[in-house]
Scaffold this motif. Sequence first.
Motif, PDB file in Angstrom:
ATOM      1  N   THR A 185       0.714  11.664 -10.170  1.00 50.67           N
ATOM      2  CA  THR A 185      -0.429  12.586 -10.222  1.00 50.67           C
ATOM      3  C   THR A 185      -0.172  13.920  -9.541  1.00 50.67           C
ATOM      4  O   THR A 185      -0.498  14.978 -10.091  1.00 50.67           O
ATOM      5  N   PRO A 207       0.817  -1.222   0.000  1.00 55.94           N
ATOM      6  CA  PRO A 207       0.000   0.000   0.000  1.00 55.94           C
ATOM      7  C   PRO A 207       0.852   1.275   0.000  1.00 55.94           C
ATOM      8  O   PRO A 207       0.520   2.251  -0.678  1.00 55.94           O
ATOM      9  N   TYR A 208       1.957   1.253   0.756  1.00 55.78           N
ATOM     10  CA  TYR A 208       2.804   2.449   0.816  1.00 55.78           C
ATOM     11  C   TYR A 208       3.411   2.743  -0.544  1.00 55.78           C
ATOM     12  O   TYR A 208       3.370   3.882  -1.039  1.00 55.78           O
ATOM     13  N   TRP A 209       4.002   1.710  -1.196  1.00 54.82           N
ATOM     14  CA  TRP A 209       4.678   1.928  -2.474  1.00 54.82           C
ATOM     15  C   TRP A 209       3.688   2.264  -3.584  1.00 54.82           C
ATOM     16  O   TRP A 209       3.985   3.092  -4.455  1.00 54.82           O
ATOM     17  N   THR A 210       2.517   1.647  -3.525  1.00 51.21           N
ATOM     18  CA  THR A 210       1.493   1.967  -4.530  1.00 51.21           C
ATOM     19  C   THR A 210       1.073   3.426  -4.426  1.00 51.21           C
ATOM     20  O   THR A 210       0.954   4.139  -5.436  1.00 51.21           O
ATOM     21  N   ASN A 211       0.868   3.877  -3.177  1.00 48.54           N
ATOM     22  CA  ASN A 211       0.469   5.269  -2.961  1.00 48.54           C
ATOM     23  C   ASN A 211       1.590   6.234  -3.361  1.00 48.54           C
ATOM     24  O   ASN A 211       1.339   7.296  -3.944  1.00 48.54           O
ATOM     25  N   ARG A 212       2.835   5.839  -3.060  1.00 48.04           N
ATOM     26  CA  ARG A 212       3.968   6.712  -3.404  1.00 48.04           C
ATOM     27  C   ARG A 212       4.123   6.857  -4.921  1.00 48.04           C
ATOM     28  O   ARG A 212       4.342   7.949  -5.441  1.00 48.04           O
ATOM     29  N   SER A 235      -1.286   3.791 -12.959  1.00 48.08           N
ATOM     30  CA  SER A 235      -0.689   5.092 -12.634  1.00 48.08           C
ATOM     31  C   SER A 235       0.345   5.493 -13.670  1.00 48.08           C
ATOM     32  O   SER A 235       0.386   6.648 -14.129  1.00 48.08           O
ATOM     33  N   LEU A 256      -2.648  -1.476 -10.304  1.00 51.39           N
ATOM     34  CA  LEU A 256      -2.712  -0.069  -9.887  1.00 51.39           C
ATOM     35  C   LEU A 256      -1.430   0.671 -10.276  1.00 51.39           C
ATOM     36  O   LEU A 256      -1.473   1.828 -10.716  1.00 51.39           O
ATOM     37  N   ASN A 257      -0.284   0.010 -10.101  1.00 52.27           N
ATOM     38  CA  ASN A 257       0.989   0.614 -10.512  1.00 52.27           C
ATOM     39  C   ASN A 257       0.997   0.863 -12.023  1.00 52.27           C
ATOM     40  O   ASN A 257       1.391   1.937 -12.493  1.00 52.27           O
ATOM     41  N   HIS A 283       1.771   6.436  -7.118  1.00 52.29           N
ATOM     42  CA  HIS A 283       0.613   7.189  -7.603  1.00 52.29           C
ATOM     43  C   HIS A 283       0.799   8.697  -7.380  1.00 52.29           C
ATOM     44  O   HIS A 283       0.477   9.514  -8.264  1.00 52.29           O
ATOM     45  N   ASN A 284       1.338   9.080  -6.223  1.00 50.72           N
ATOM     46  CA  ASN A 284       1.567  10.505  -5.937  1.00 50.72           C
ATOM     47  C   ASN A 284       2.622  11.103  -6.859  1.00 50.72           C
ATOM     48  O   ASN A 284       2.499  12.254  -7.299  1.00 50.72           O
TER      49      ASN A 284
END
Length: 667
Positions: free
Chosen positions: A53, A42-47, A82, A78-79, A49-50
Amino acid sequence: MLLAKLINPSQSPSKFHIFPFAFHFSTTPPHYPHQQPINNKPYWTNRIHNLCTVHRDVDEALHLLDTLCLHGYHPDPLNLSSIIHALCDSNRFSEAHHRFLLSLSSHLIPDERTCNVLIARLLHSNSPHSTFYVIRSLLDAKPEFVPSLTNFNRLIDQFCTDLRVDIGHRLFFHMKSKAQLPNAVTYTTLINGYVRIGDLGAAFKLFDEMRDCGVFPNSLTYSVLIRGVFKKRDVGYGLELMDKLWERMKDEKEDPSVNGAAFANLIDCLCVEGYFNEVFRIAVSMPQGKSVSEEFAYSHMIDSLCRAGRNHGASRVVYLMRKKGFLPSLVSYNCIIHGLCKEGDCMRAYQLFEEGIEFGYLPSEHTYKVLVEGLCRESDLHKARQVLHLMLNKKGVHRTRIYNIYLRALCLMSNNLTELLNTLVSMLQNQCQPDVITLNTVINGFCKMGRIDEAFKVLSDMINGKFCAPDVVTFTTVACGLIDIGRTQEALDILNRVMPERGLKPGIVTYNAVLRGLFKAQHANEAMGLFNCMVNKGVTANSTTNAIVVDGLCQSGEIEEAKKFWDDIIWPSRIHDDFVYAAILKGLCHAGNFNQACHFLYELVDSGVTPNIVSYNIVIDKACKLGLKKEAYQIVGEMRKNGLEPDAVTWRILEKLHGVVGKTFSS
């Protein structure tokens, strides 16, 4: 080797764990912010994505993901999503296509919804072949996948736009084989493709098939067919289809946006094909009724007529529009006035300008420029002044620039000294400070009228600090004005003494202007002296300089000097273009040296230079004037050998030699 494995889907997934982003190899341990473990997905996916975007840094996101993959991270859909979205946002569509393909080869396959979303993004690239290849690869990897109807329709449309209707039609059949039933949009898109390539028979066959399959043609379908019929000049059938179109548009079930598109397509077609009387008939009778907003209908007719160059017709539509209580958009109205000015009918443009004031119209700056220039050419200062005063009251305009445009227009007139001075005084009275462009324009106007003393007075005021300081353009303008009235030495003194004293260094543009003036005044010796002075000061001549010198020497009868200048200066410098060649050829022909002109032309070709059609036409024209029919056609043959075809000027020259020469002439 790794890249080969990535793009080879035949390798067994049990033996290889390959991921689409792992291309950066490193022997140093990765640095993870906040010491996050590699399995904290979750952390790497969110990073990632940020980065894509929020920070808009897709390269950093790719670098991070590649590093993670090399240390055991498994990317997920998801990766991929993005990254693909970020690449598309950066207009890097070819890379986005490639990344998607690599993900498929490494068995990273998103779900059906995500696949359709990503395909929709890739379709923005307008590269149908690349996107179709991605879809085919996706179907190989995931046979149960079915692209959405919208994606199918968009892809078919892109193939049809590229005139590859055959591929679009095969895609149509493939779509049906996947149980994705085509709708009215699909059929209309494919029909439009056949209309574009001129295959009206196939278009009507699809139209019949459409109805047989229970898909009802909409108004846009009819308008597309009408375009094809009018292209074939079948006016009777076209009018018959138009009647059916009006009936279809009046159907309450028809989408208003589709009706609007159909109406716009029809009007565009009529204007492109030249059926302007039909457009005016529609404007008067409005046969579509309330299915299309009258205001939209009138506006689109104005727009289409303006794009077809029928500005008078567009003004007629404005009259009908206002008669019914509608007002044209300010943009449309501006287009009409601008078009009329460009056509040379500034009086009609001014009439519309006056009428437009009633509903708040004022022209754009560019339209104002062509309007006042047209009025000044017609010597109608009163109307030009009225336009100026109204523009000065327009909110948000740069008042000094508005004055400058007016002053420049005044310079198109002869003997307008009083108006130039009055405009300058008006600026000062209205607390509008003249800038250097204003004063340069005024000086240029005085010089054109031969009023060099008045120009010097303005220059003196600029030097003394009453106005802004003069620049290179100011002194160049004054020098050219002095040459025009025969005061050559004073002009040269400005270049050689006054400008350096003011800290200004004459550039190549200044030298070119003064050289042209000296040659025009038949001061060839002074011009060549100035050229040598220019070179000694380290200013490099350009092609324009060389063309001016060659043309000036030839006009002064110094043909041998011109040839020497070419041999000693121009050719060794490699600074020459078609204007220089044309100047030499004109000079040789004018001096009666036809054979030398031919030899020069052929020597250029032998040296690897490709002269343009103008150079050949100069020599052909001289041959025709001398009655040398054989030589004229020999030059035409040489021209064709060098990859050039005779243009309209060539044929007109040959007609003067003897009757009308058939364009089927073969060397």
